[in-house]
Design a protein around this motif. Structure first.
Motif, PDB file in Angstrom:
ATOM      1  N   ARG A 227       0.822  -1.221   0.000  1.00 14.34           N
ATOM      2  CA  ARG A 227       0.000   0.000   0.000  1.00 14.34           C
ATOM      3  C   ARG A 227       0.858   1.274   0.000  1.00 14.34           C
ATOM      4  O   ARG A 227       0.618   2.209   0.782  1.00 14.34           O
ATOM      5  N   PRO A 228       1.846   1.347  -0.895  1.00 10.61           N
ATOM      6  CA  PRO A 228       2.684   2.559  -0.913  1.00 10.61           C
ATOM      7  C   PRO A 228       1.898   3.804  -1.316  1.00 10.61           C
ATOM      8  O   PRO A 228       2.297   4.919  -0.979  1.00 10.61           O
ATOM      9  N   PHE A 229       0.782   3.583  -2.037  1.00  6.27           N
ATOM     10  CA  PHE A 229      -0.076   4.716  -2.434  1.00  6.27           C
ATOM     11  C   PHE A 229      -1.421   4.669  -1.717  1.00  6.27           C
ATOM     12  O   PHE A 229      -2.361   5.345  -2.138  1.00  6.27           O
ATOM     13  N   ARG A 230      -1.536   3.858  -0.638  1.00 10.42           N
ATOM     14  CA  ARG A 230      -2.850   3.606  -0.019  1.00 10.42           C
ATOM     15  C   ARG A 230      -3.830   3.188  -1.108  1.00 10.42           C
ATOM     16  O   ARG A 230      -4.896   3.762  -1.264  1.00 10.42           O
ATOM     17  N   ARG A 231      -3.460   2.204  -1.844  1.00  9.52           N
ATOM     18  CA  ARG A 231      -4.095   1.853  -3.110  1.00  9.52           C
ATOM     19  C   ARG A 231      -3.993   3.062  -4.019  1.00  9.52           C
ATOM     20  O   ARG A 231      -2.892   3.454  -4.319  1.00  9.52           O
ATOM     21  N   LYS A 232      -5.055   3.740  -4.450  1.00 11.28           N
ATOM     22  CA  LYS A 232      -4.874   4.896  -5.333  1.00 11.28           C
ATOM     23  C   LYS A 232      -5.038   6.208  -4.576  1.00 11.28           C
ATOM     24  O   LYS A 232      -4.911   7.287  -5.162  1.00 11.28           O
ATOM     25  N   ALA A 233      -5.359   6.123  -3.300  1.00  8.41           N
ATOM     26  CA  ALA A 233      -5.817   7.315  -2.590  1.00  8.41           C
ATOM     27  C   ALA A 233      -4.785   8.441  -2.563  1.00  8.41           C
ATOM     28  O   ALA A 233      -5.134   9.612  -2.724  1.00  8.41           O
ATOM     29  N   LEU A 234      -3.509   8.092  -2.369  1.00  3.55           N
ATOM     30  CA  LEU A 234      -2.503   9.150  -2.286  1.00  3.55           C
ATOM     31  C   LEU A 234      -2.274   9.812  -3.638  1.00  3.55           C
ATOM     32  O   LEU A 234      -2.060  11.024  -3.716  1.00  3.55           O
ATOM     33  N   ILE A 235      -2.330   9.010  -4.691  1.00  2.00           N
ATOM     34  CA  ILE A 235      -2.161   9.591  -6.030  1.00  2.00           C
ATOM     35  C   ILE A 235      -3.306  10.567  -6.295  1.00  2.00           C
ATOM     36  O   ILE A 235      -3.092  11.692  -6.769  1.00  2.00           O
ATOM     37  N   ARG A 236      -4.529  10.129  -5.977  1.00  4.81           N
ATOM     38  CA  ARG A 236      -5.694  10.997  -6.209  1.00  4.81           C
ATOM     39  C   ARG A 236      -5.601  12.266  -5.359  1.00  4.81           C
ATOM     40  O   ARG A 236      -6.008  13.334  -5.770  1.00  4.81           O
ATOM     41  N   ARG A 237      -5.087  12.092  -4.141  1.00  6.58           N
ATOM     42  CA  ARG A 237      -5.010  13.230  -3.225  1.00  6.58           C
ATOM     43  C   ARG A 237      -4.029  14.294  -3.716  1.00  6.58           C
ATOM     44  O   ARG A 237      -4.263  15.490  -3.559  1.00  6.58           O
ATOM     45  N   PHE A 238      -2.935  13.827  -4.311  1.00  9.65           N
ATOM     46  CA  PHE A 238      -1.885  14.788  -4.662  1.00  9.65           C
ATOM     47  C   PHE A 238      -1.855  15.172  -6.137  1.00  9.65           C
ATOM     48  O   PHE A 238      -1.245  16.185  -6.485  1.00  9.65           O
ATOM     49  N   GLU A 239      -2.483  14.369  -6.991  1.00 10.55           N
ATOM     50  CA  GLU A 239      -2.426  14.710  -8.414  1.00 10.55           C
ATOM     51  C   GLU A 239      -3.132  16.054  -8.608  1.00 10.55           C
ATOM     52  O   GLU A 239      -4.126  16.342  -7.971  1.00 10.55           O
ATOM     53  N   GLY A 240      -2.604  16.839  -9.461  1.00  8.92           N
ATOM     54  CA  GLY A 240      -3.160  18.171  -9.642  1.00  8.92           C
ATOM     55  C   GLY A 240      -2.485  19.198  -8.744  1.00  8.92           C
ATOM     56  O   GLY A 240      -2.629  20.400  -8.935  1.00  8.92           O
ATOM     57  N   LYS A 241      -1.782  18.703  -7.743  1.00  3.86           N
ATOM     58  CA  LYS A 241      -1.009  19.621  -6.891  1.00  3.86           C
ATOM     59  C   LYS A 241       0.444  19.595  -7.381  1.00  3.86           C
ATOM     60  O   LYS A 241       0.922  18.574  -7.883  1.00  3.86           O
ATOM     61  N   PRO A 242       1.142  20.704  -7.214  1.00  6.49           N
ATOM     62  CA  PRO A 242       2.500  20.764  -7.779  1.00  6.49           C
ATOM     63  C   PRO A 242       3.491  19.926  -6.984  1.00  6.49           C
ATOM     64  O   PRO A 242       3.426  19.888  -5.750  1.00  6.49           O
ATOM     65  N   LEU A 243       4.393  19.279  -7.700  1.00 10.11           N
ATOM     66  CA  LEU A 243       5.546  18.675  -7.028  1.00 10.11           C
ATOM     67  C   LEU A 243       6.426  19.810  -6.538  1.00 10.11           C
ATOM     68  O   LEU A 243       6.445  20.892  -7.125  1.00 10.11           O
ATOM     69  N   PRO A 244       7.150  19.606  -5.459  1.00  7.21           N
ATOM     70  CA  PRO A 244       8.054  20.679  -5.022  1.00  7.21           C
ATOM     71  C   PRO A 244       9.151  20.918  -6.059  1.00  7.21           C
ATOM     72  O   PRO A 244       9.509  20.012  -6.810  1.00  7.21           O
ATOM     73  N   ASP A 245       9.671  22.116  -6.063  1.00  7.26           N
ATOM     74  CA  ASP A 245      10.743  22.457  -7.015  1.00  7.26           C
ATOM     75  C   ASP A 245      11.929  21.518  -6.877  1.00  7.26           C
ATOM     76  O   ASP A 245      12.659  21.266  -7.824  1.00  7.26           O
ATOM     77  N   TRP A 246      12.111  21.033  -5.655  1.00  7.12           N
ATOM     78  CA  TRP A 246      13.297  20.201  -5.367  1.00  7.12           C
ATOM     79  C   TRP A 246      13.039  18.703  -5.562  1.00  7.12           C
ATOM     80  O   TRP A 246      13.859  17.878  -5.158  1.00  7.12           O
TER      81      TRP A 246
END
Lengths: 309, 215
Positions: A227-246
């Motif tokens: 469950r590295p992504f809590r199934r898909k939940a973490l991807i859904r939670r963060f997609e659309g949000k920016p990755l940090p510059d670093w």
């Protein structure tokens, strides 16, 4: 089909040297791995790719030809990217049968590290279930046989030890998921000669940091992270949000890689097993095998970033 | 958490319908006959309705759950036992004991029961198609669990006798489980089923205790 050990190659030796270098005190990130991130199984020293593949839900497609064709593409992409560990269970419906049917249809399966589980509350039926799993996968032996969710673990572990001695499994382990039964798993890890322990760990579910991961390091037990992504939940939670510059500093070009790099940054982790139904997502996941690995300071920075989103 | 996706479930049902196409085609027609008997009771009708419903529940338990659903869901053998138990109850209480009675006269329970039964037989497949589901994956009364459970509730609404409440327990449990599954997997058809089944259950309870003239 049979599953072979990873033979040491020049590339794996270089990767091992890089990984060893990474254990030294470092700044923001460990030294960049030369090639794929291969991790040693403490009980043997054998190295396996740090990203594997889970099959919960994703490979339970029954007899449907179209869905099987899609999963075949996922499997091919996995081996094309140098994949090793595939983890399944008799609990996963048709997943084992589907794997057994598809593995002969793809190329590059010599690197397969086959992992499955025994999952039955009826101790007497354990050996029969494991034999059925070998038949379904088309294997003479499994690389890793685990007790699923600690079901009837005291009895099943005795069978697993005997199977290891008889060559029906190269390694043995025990699993849990969703953060459940950590106390009991800790007892098993402390008491039993496990090669592997499998549990949930990700950037938001970090309970394993308190006891299980340190215990695994102390006892020389390889760690599989589910469950590295809590199934898909973490991807859904963060997609659309920016990755940090670093994000590039930890070798992450997208959110799946960012989340996997966080996990791989923990020195006790041997292999994370994300699951997917799509070959392009599989390639994204496997991209986390390359590039630098975050150290503890960087991992804290990663946590702070996602918790601030 | 379920070990399969809505897409896999639809594919499994499509394969099942294709493999057992004759049963899938005939079952709703035969159960339409049971509805006719419930709406226009005849001597011996209760027994025949009980036999037809029991056959449907036994088929769903023995074929759908044990042979098809069990491939993708480890819980399917438990569901099969549930369906086979309901088949046994229907046989015992309706075909043997005749503890359920269908009355000659009409009234609102009959009309409501007919409406729910028609939804189970025809309405639900149409809704599934309107929601964009492929025709091959349509779930049909007599061979698929959801519409079979709903049809059973509908016929029980049209009946009298205390046994009808006992016979409604497993169908209601199934509809609740199917609704929860639909919610988690995002299957609108199953989400709707739990709403319709809840209404049918309420109607069933509301119609109990009324004096009736049975056949």
């Amino acid at each position: 089909m049979r599953s072979d050990r990873f033979a040491p190659t020049r590339r794996s030796v270089l990767a091992g040297l890089a990984a060893a270098a990474a254990l030294a005190p470092a700044g923001a990130v460990h030294a960049a791995a030369a090639g794929r991130d291969l991790r040693a199984i403490p009980s043997s020293g054998e190295r396996i790719p740090a990203i594997g593949m889970g099959t919960w839900i994703t490979f339970n497609v029954g007899d449907d030809a179209a869905l099987r064709a899609e999963r075949r593409a996922v499997l091919q992409a996995f081996f094309d990217a140098g994949g090793g560990m595939i983890d399944s269970s008799p609990m996963y419906g048709s997943a084992e049968e589907v794997l057994g049917a598809l593995l002969p249809q793809v190329s590059g399966t010599g690197t397969l590290f086959s992992a499955t589980k025994v999952w039955t509350p009826v101790f007497e039926s354990g050996p029969e279930q494991m034999a059925e799993s070998r038949r379904l996968w088309g294997l003479d032996r499994f690389d890793l046989m685990q007790v699923h969710n600690l079901v009837d673990w005291e009895e099943h572990l005795e069978t697993l030890k005997a199977d290891k001695a008889a060559g029906r499994a190269r390694y043995i382990g025990a699993t849990t998921s969703h953060g459940r039964r950590h106390g009991e798993l800790e007892t098993v890890m402390a008491r039993e000669p496990l090669d592997f322990a499998q549990f949930t760990y990700n950037i938001l579910d970090r309970a394993a940091e308190r006891r299980l991961l340190p215990l695994a390091a102390e006892r020389g037990i390889a760690v599989i992270v589910n469950r590295p992504f809590r199934r898909k939940a973490l991807i859904r939670r963060f997609e659309g949000k920016p990755l940090p510059d670093w994000a590039g500093e930890v070798g992450a070009a997208n959110w799946p890689q960012f989340l996997l790099k966080f996990i791989l940054g923990h020195p006790a982790v041997t292999c994370a097993i994300p699951a997917t139904t799509r070959a392009e997502h599989l390639r994204e996941n496997m991209g986390a095998l390359a590039g630098p690995v975050p150290d503890e300071a960087m991992r804290r920075r990663m946590i702070a970033y996602v918790e601030g989103l | 958490m379920f070990p399969y996706t809505a897409e896999v479930l639809a594919a499994a049902v499509a394969g099942y319908n294709a493999d057992y196409w004759l049963a899938a085609a005939l079952a709703p027609l035969v159960l339409g006959g049971a509805l006719w008997l419930a709406a226009y009771p005849k001597p011996g009708g209760t027994r025949l309705i009980g036999l037809l419903l029991a056959a449907a529940w036994a088929w769903v338990g023995g074929v759908f759950h044990l042979q098809v659903f069990s491939v993708i869901n480890f819980m399917a053998p438990v569901y099969a036992l549930m369906f086979l138990a309901q088949a046994g109850l229907l046989l015992w209480l309706m075909a043997v004991r005749r503890a359920v009675v269908f009355e000659r006269t009409g009234g609102w329970p009959r009309r409501i029961g007919v409406a729910f039964a028609l939804f189970a037989l025809v309405g639900q497949p149409i809704v599934a198609l309107l929601l964009g589901g492929p025709i091959g994956s349509v779930r049909l009364a007599g061979v698929a669990p959801g519409p079979t459970a709903l049809l059973t509730l509908a016929l029980l609404i049209m009946s009298s006798g205390r046994a009808s409440l006992a016979l409604a327990v497993i169908p209601m449990l199934w509809c609740a489980a199917a609704g929860a599954t639909g919610l988690l997997l995002g299957v609108a058809e199953d989400q709707g089923l739990v709403v319709v089944a809840a209404a049918a259950g309420a109607a069933l309870i509301a119609t109990r205790g009324r004096p009736r003239t049975g056949v």
